[in-house]
Design a protein around this motif. Structure first.
Motif, PDB file in Angstrom:
ATOM      1  N   ASP A 208       0.826  -1.212   0.000  1.00 20.76           N
ATOM      2  CA  ASP A 208       0.000   0.000   0.000  1.00 20.76           C
ATOM      3  C   ASP A 208       0.863   1.266   0.000  1.00 20.76           C
ATOM      4  O   ASP A 208       0.385   2.356   0.278  1.00 20.76           O
ATOM      5  N   SER A 209       2.147   1.108  -0.288  1.00 13.85           N
ATOM      6  CA  SER A 209       3.051   2.253  -0.391  1.00 13.85           C
ATOM      7  C   SER A 209       4.284   1.790  -1.159  1.00 13.85           C
ATOM      8  O   SER A 209       4.498   0.591  -1.358  1.00 13.85           O
ATOM      9  N   ASP A 210       5.097   2.748  -1.591  1.00 16.76           N
ATOM     10  CA  ASP A 210       6.321   2.411  -2.314  1.00 16.76           C
ATOM     11  C   ASP A 210       7.379   3.456  -1.989  1.00 16.76           C
ATOM     12  O   ASP A 210       7.294   4.597  -2.428  1.00 16.76           O
ATOM     13  N   ASP A 211       8.371   3.059  -1.192  1.00 14.53           N
ATOM     14  CA  ASP A 211       9.440   3.974  -0.781  1.00 14.53           C
ATOM     15  C   ASP A 211      10.691   3.824  -1.639  1.00 14.53           C
ATOM     16  O   ASP A 211      11.754   4.316  -1.268  1.00 14.53           O
ATOM     17  N   THR A 212      10.569   3.148  -2.772  1.00 14.16           N
ATOM     18  CA  THR A 212      11.725   2.960  -3.649  1.00 14.16           C
ATOM     19  C   THR A 212      12.257   4.309  -4.138  1.00 14.16           C
ATOM     20  O   THR A 212      11.485   5.136  -4.628  1.00 14.16           O
ATOM     21  N   LEU A 273      -1.938  -2.506 -12.246  1.00 17.64           N
ATOM     22  CA  LEU A 273      -1.444  -1.334 -12.970  1.00 17.64           C
ATOM     23  C   LEU A 273      -2.510  -0.242 -13.060  1.00 17.64           C
ATOM     24  O   LEU A 273      -2.201   0.945 -12.948  1.00 17.64           O
ATOM     25  N   THR A 274      -3.753  -0.659 -13.255  1.00 13.23           N
ATOM     26  CA  THR A 274      -4.850   0.312 -13.291  1.00 13.23           C
ATOM     27  C   THR A 274      -4.954   1.042 -11.960  1.00 13.23           C
ATOM     28  O   THR A 274      -5.167   2.268 -11.912  1.00 13.23           O
ATOM     29  N   ALA A 278      -4.672   5.030 -11.072  1.00 10.69           N
ATOM     30  CA  ALA A 278      -5.723   5.689 -10.304  1.00 10.69           C
ATOM     31  C   ALA A 278      -5.137   6.438  -9.107  1.00 10.69           C
ATOM     32  O   ALA A 278      -5.623   7.515  -8.732  1.00 10.69           O
ATOM     33  N   ARG A 279      -4.082   5.875  -8.515  1.00 10.23           N
ATOM     34  CA  ARG A 279      -3.423   6.523  -7.376  1.00 10.23           C
ATOM     35  C   ARG A 279      -2.886   7.894  -7.753  1.00 10.23           C
ATOM     36  O   ARG A 279      -2.744   8.772  -6.897  1.00 10.23           O
TER      37      ARG A 279
END
Length: 286
Positions: A208-212, A273-274, A278-279
């Motif tokens: 539910d998150s991406d800190d990359t 991916l959709t 949307a995010r």
């Protein structure tokens, strides 16, 4: 025995297999000086909770003869990579070599007509692996090459990695899944290629998150035509329906292979991916 690039998929598989008691786990990697330390850090993380010994074997990703490069590009990397693993498996009486790649990128449906056939990477496509296995059998080899993640999306692979004990910080900060990793910047991921977009969608699905750390924020580069190419192509592709015909338009599949699970994994990946689009305020109408 498994291929290990230091990417998220191969790291997830190594983490899973490391938790299964048994003999040594041999991870075969391609030699790349710039990413060698990154691979070591990922393996160290996996070893910290492993129940078995993990050995790494590194091989060149280019064809050489007497210190001279016969093929200066890395286009032969996939074949050299897996051929080395097959050789080692045969030498150690190991019946199977795993090439872990999520189904979305293993099948790698062409996003545009300009990316059909060899214009899209198909090194782990089921048909490619079937031809490789056919060659091995014709030579009398006892080894089979398989993709254990063919029916998993990137998000599902991320969840498998977490279940195998990999910390979320390792998925975002240590693994390398970029198709064009920057060589002149500290970030491991460019942030705008197709594998990076799939990487983003998988992490958002699982965490539910991406800190990359990405070299570029693909959502703010609308004026950078080169950086926005894959994002725009992917967005248009997601607007179109996907079915069996799209799966086999430019690449055949092995005879007798059940197509339904392959279509389903691509469709589940399209949902991930959709949700990514949307995010960032870009709706996809299918």
């Amino acid at each position: 025995m498994a291929l290990f690039s230091g990417g998220l998929d191969s790291s997830a598989y190594a983490a899973e297999r490391s938790r299964v008691s048994g003999g040594d786990l041999l991870a075969v990697s391609y030699y790349e000086p710039q990413w060698g330390m990154q691979q070591e850090r990922v393996l160290t993380t996996i070893r910290n909770s492993s129940r078995r010994n993990i050995r790494q074997f590194k091989t060149s990703q280019q064809v050489r003869a007497q210190q001279r490069e016969l093929e200066p590009s890395a286009r032969t990397r996939g074949l050299l990579y897996v051929a080395t693993a097959v050789y080692l498996a045969a030498a150690h009486d190991v019946p199977q070599v795993a090439v872990p790649e999520n189904g979305q990128l293993a099948l790698n449906p062409a996003l545009t007509p300009a990316r059909v056939a060899a214009c899209s990477t198909r090194s782990v496509h089921p048909y490619t692996l079937s031809l490789l296995n056919e060659l091995i059998r014709a030579l009398g080899g006892p080894v089979a090459v398989v993709n254990p993640y063919l029916h998993l999306t990137k998000g599902e692979v991320c969840l498998r990695a977490l279940d195998a004990g990999m910390p979320a910080a390792a998925l975002t900060g240590l693994t390398l899944s970029c198709g064009h990793p920057p060589r002149d910047q500290p970030e491991l991921h460019c942030g705008h290629c197709y594998p990076c977009l799939v990487h983003r969608s998988g992490l958002l699905t699982a965490l539910d998150s991406d800190d990359t750390p990405y070299a570029k924020d693909v959502w703010t580069v609308s004026d950078d035509l080169d950086a926005a190419v894959d994002r725009r192509a992917l967005h248009r592709w997601l607007h179109r329906p996907f079915g069996v015909r799209d799966l086999i338009t430019d690449m055949p599949l092995p005879h007798g292979l059940d197509l339904a699970p392959l279509v389903n994994v691509v469709r589940r990946g399209r949902v991930e991916l959709t949700n990514l689009f949307a995010r960032h305020g870009e709706a996809v109408r299918q």
